[in-house]
Design a protein around this motif. Structure first.
Motif, PDB file in Angstrom:
ATOM      1  N   SER A 134      55.386  17.663  50.321  1.00  0.00           N
ATOM      2  CA  SER A 134      56.852  17.702  50.267  1.00  0.00           C
ATOM      3  C   SER A 134      57.260  18.418  48.985  1.00  0.00           C
ATOM      4  O   SER A 134      56.559  18.343  47.975  1.00  0.00           O
ATOM      5  CB  SER A 134      57.425  16.298  50.294  1.00  0.00           C
ATOM      6  OG  SER A 134      57.073  15.612  49.122  1.00  0.00           O
ATOM      7  N   VAL A 135      58.382  19.136  49.045  1.00  0.00           N
ATOM      8  CA  VAL A 135      58.879  19.824  47.852  1.00  0.00           C
ATOM      9  C   VAL A 135      60.321  19.404  47.571  1.00  0.00           C
ATOM     10  O   VAL A 135      61.042  19.016  48.486  1.00  0.00           O
ATOM     11  CB  VAL A 135      58.814  21.368  47.993  1.00  0.00           C
ATOM     12  CG1 VAL A 135      57.382  21.854  48.085  1.00  0.00           C
ATOM     13  CG2 VAL A 135      59.628  21.858  49.174  1.00  0.00           C
ATOM     14  N   GLY A 136      60.701  19.490  46.307  1.00  0.00           N
ATOM     15  CA  GLY A 136      62.044  19.060  45.917  1.00  0.00           C
ATOM     16  C   GLY A 136      63.072  20.160  46.025  1.00  0.00           C
ATOM     17  O   GLY A 136      64.268  19.903  46.124  1.00  0.00           O
ATOM     18  N   LYS A 137      62.619  21.418  45.984  1.00  0.00           N
ATOM     19  CA  LYS A 137      63.574  22.528  45.996  1.00  0.00           C
ATOM     20  C   LYS A 137      63.095  23.641  46.902  1.00  0.00           C
ATOM     21  O   LYS A 137      61.895  23.953  46.937  1.00  0.00           O
ATOM     22  CB  LYS A 137      63.719  23.120  44.588  1.00  0.00           C
ATOM     23  CG  LYS A 137      64.570  22.334  43.659  1.00  0.00           C
ATOM     24  CD  LYS A 137      64.648  23.083  42.330  1.00  0.00           C
ATOM     25  CE  LYS A 137      65.231  22.193  41.252  1.00  0.00           C
ATOM     26  NZ  LYS A 137      64.985  22.765  39.919  1.00  0.00           N
ATOM     27  N   LYS A 138      64.043  24.255  47.624  1.00  0.00           N
ATOM     28  CA  LYS A 138      63.749  25.440  48.429  1.00  0.00           C
ATOM     29  C   LYS A 138      64.775  26.500  48.023  1.00  0.00           C
ATOM     30  O   LYS A 138      65.957  26.358  48.303  1.00  0.00           O
ATOM     31  CB  LYS A 138      63.902  25.116  49.918  1.00  0.00           C
ATOM     32  CG  LYS A 138      62.809  24.216  50.477  1.00  0.00           C
ATOM     33  CD  LYS A 138      63.026  24.020  51.970  1.00  0.00           C
ATOM     34  CE  LYS A 138      61.722  23.663  52.657  1.00  0.00           C
ATOM     35  NZ  LYS A 138      61.813  23.856  54.110  1.00  0.00           N
ATOM     36  N   ILE A 139      64.292  27.532  47.352  1.00  0.00           N
ATOM     37  CA  ILE A 139      65.211  28.512  46.775  1.00  0.00           C
ATOM     38  C   ILE A 139      65.292  29.776  47.648  1.00  0.00           C
ATOM     39  O   ILE A 139      64.266  30.390  47.969  1.00  0.00           O
ATOM     40  CB  ILE A 139      64.768  28.906  45.346  1.00  0.00           C
ATOM     41  CG1 ILE A 139      64.542  27.656  44.468  1.00  0.00           C
ATOM     42  CG2 ILE A 139      65.770  29.857  44.702  1.00  0.00           C
ATOM     43  CD1 ILE A 139      65.771  26.834  44.167  1.00  0.00           C
ATOM     44  N   CYS A 140      66.527  30.164  47.984  1.00  0.00           N
ATOM     45  CA  CYS A 140      66.760  31.380  48.774  1.00  0.00           C
ATOM     46  C   CYS A 140      66.574  32.604  47.868  1.00  0.00           C
ATOM     47  O   CYS A 140      67.108  32.643  46.758  1.00  0.00           O
ATOM     48  CB  CYS A 140      68.169  31.347  49.354  1.00  0.00           C
ATOM     49  SG  CYS A 140      68.685  32.898  50.103  1.00  0.00           S
ATOM     50  N   SER A 141      65.820  33.600  48.343  1.00  0.00           N
ATOM     51  CA  SER A 141      65.542  34.780  47.504  1.00  0.00           C
ATOM     52  C   SER A 141      66.764  35.673  47.354  1.00  0.00           C
ATOM     53  O   SER A 141      66.829  36.496  46.444  1.00  0.00           O
ATOM     54  CB  SER A 141      64.398  35.590  48.111  1.00  0.00           C
ATOM     55  OG  SER A 141      64.799  36.140  49.358  1.00  0.00           O
ATOM     56  N   ILE A 142      67.745  35.520  48.235  1.00  0.00           N
ATOM     57  CA  ILE A 142      68.924  36.399  48.180  1.00  0.00           C
ATOM     58  C   ILE A 142      69.985  35.857  47.222  1.00  0.00           C
ATOM     59  O   ILE A 142      70.437  36.553  46.326  1.00  0.00           O
ATOM     60  CB  ILE A 142      69.515  36.600  49.597  1.00  0.00           C
ATOM     61  CG1 ILE A 142      68.456  37.170  50.550  1.00  0.00           C
ATOM     62  CG2 ILE A 142      70.748  37.505  49.556  1.00  0.00           C
ATOM     63  CD1 ILE A 142      67.874  38.517  50.145  1.00  0.00           C
TER      64      ILE A 142
END
Ligand SMILES: [Zn+2]
Length: 287
Positions: A134-142
């Motif tokens: 599980s991860v705490g952050k999902k960052i959009c590249s745009i």
């Protein structure tokens, strides 16, 4: 020869024995390296950041892996006793950054039952590894937003102004398990990384991409319709409309049905109230 092969030295055995109830001898241990994941963008349009890989290296130590290639092998497990990140010199990712991978060392207690499995691994049969974490952050590249907290409308795999959209997975919170599929070397390429439990076996088909586009268009229409229904119902509060953008599809469909029903059918409680008022009126008249 695997680049990450290692000797079963006393020091290595010592590490392994820190995970066992009773100390194992070298004769009873089979230890082998695996590449768990890397910082390449995967088939789901997601990649781990370097710091995420560093964190996963600590989280995966002690975690059990299963061997998926054979249903009978389900009870054959291995445990990771060491993990580290590696940056092979001169190797770049497909988008031009320094390639970083998460390498683990795992051990199994040798038994008669796993002799053929060990022989397969020894024979250099290529391995497909899938991990679950599980991860705490999902960052959009745009737009750089954390889509967990603040979802955006960018679609993974699409291009925006020449920049391709992918998600960077940051801040791993926990590592659950890993599984290991032995594939004959001539059939498939080597190690691949997947995030989460589902591991799509095939690259995305053009039809799948088209379906995604169509779904996206339908979703946009659905959101627009719900916003219009909200306005029609007299609620112009901008916070309600902002909320619509964050709802999952199932909730959106339910909301659309509820709003449509409320706006198009007579509202029962009001009728009942009218009937009650009429009865009261009648009663009053009679008195
Ligand atoms: Zn975005």
């Amino acid at each position: 020869m695997n680049t990450y092969d290692f000797e079963l030295t006393d020091e290595v055995l010592g590490k392994i024995n820190s995970f066992t109830r009773k100390p194992l001898t070298k004769e009873r241990v089979y230890a082998f390296p695996i590449v768990l994941c890397d910082n390449e963008t995967d088939r789901d349009g997601e990649r781990f950041s370097e710091s995420a890989l560093e964190k996963l290296a600590t989280l995966f130590v002690g975690k059990t892996g299963i061997f998926d290639h054979d249903p009978k092998g389900r009870n054959q497990t291995a445990r990771i006793f060491d993990a580290f990140t590696d940056r092979p010199e001169g190797r770049l990712t497909s988008d031009g950054r320094q390639y970083v991978c998460l390498v683990a060392r795992a051990y199994m207690v040798t038994t008669q039952a796993n002799a053929s499995l060990i022989a397969e691994i020894d024979a250099g049969i290529k391995k497909e590894v899938s991990i679950s974490c599980s991860v705490g952050k999902k960052i959009c590249s745009i737009c750089g937003r954390d889509i967990y907290k603040d979802p955006c409308s960018h679609i993974k795999g699409r291009e925006y102004g020449g920049k391709s959209c992918y998600i960077t997975l940051e801040d791993p919170r926990d590592a659950y398990e890993w599984s290991f599929v032995a594939v004959p070397a001539q059939v498939s390429a080597g190690v691949t990384k997947t995030f989460g439990k589902a591991a799509p076996a095939q690259p995305e088909l053009p039809q799948t991409a088209q379906l995604k586009d169509e779904h996206y268009d339908m979703l946009t229409l659905l959101k627009a319709r719900i916003k219009a229904l909200y306005e029609y119902a007299g609620d112009k509060a901008p916070c309600c409309k902002a909320l619509i953008d964050t709802l999952p599809v199932a909730e959106l469909i339910r909301l659309e049905k509820t709003l449509s029903a409320a706006l198009t059918s007579p509202v029962k409680p009001q009728l009942e109230k009218a009937a009650a008022d009429n009865n009261k009126y009648k009663t009053n008249k009679l008195n």
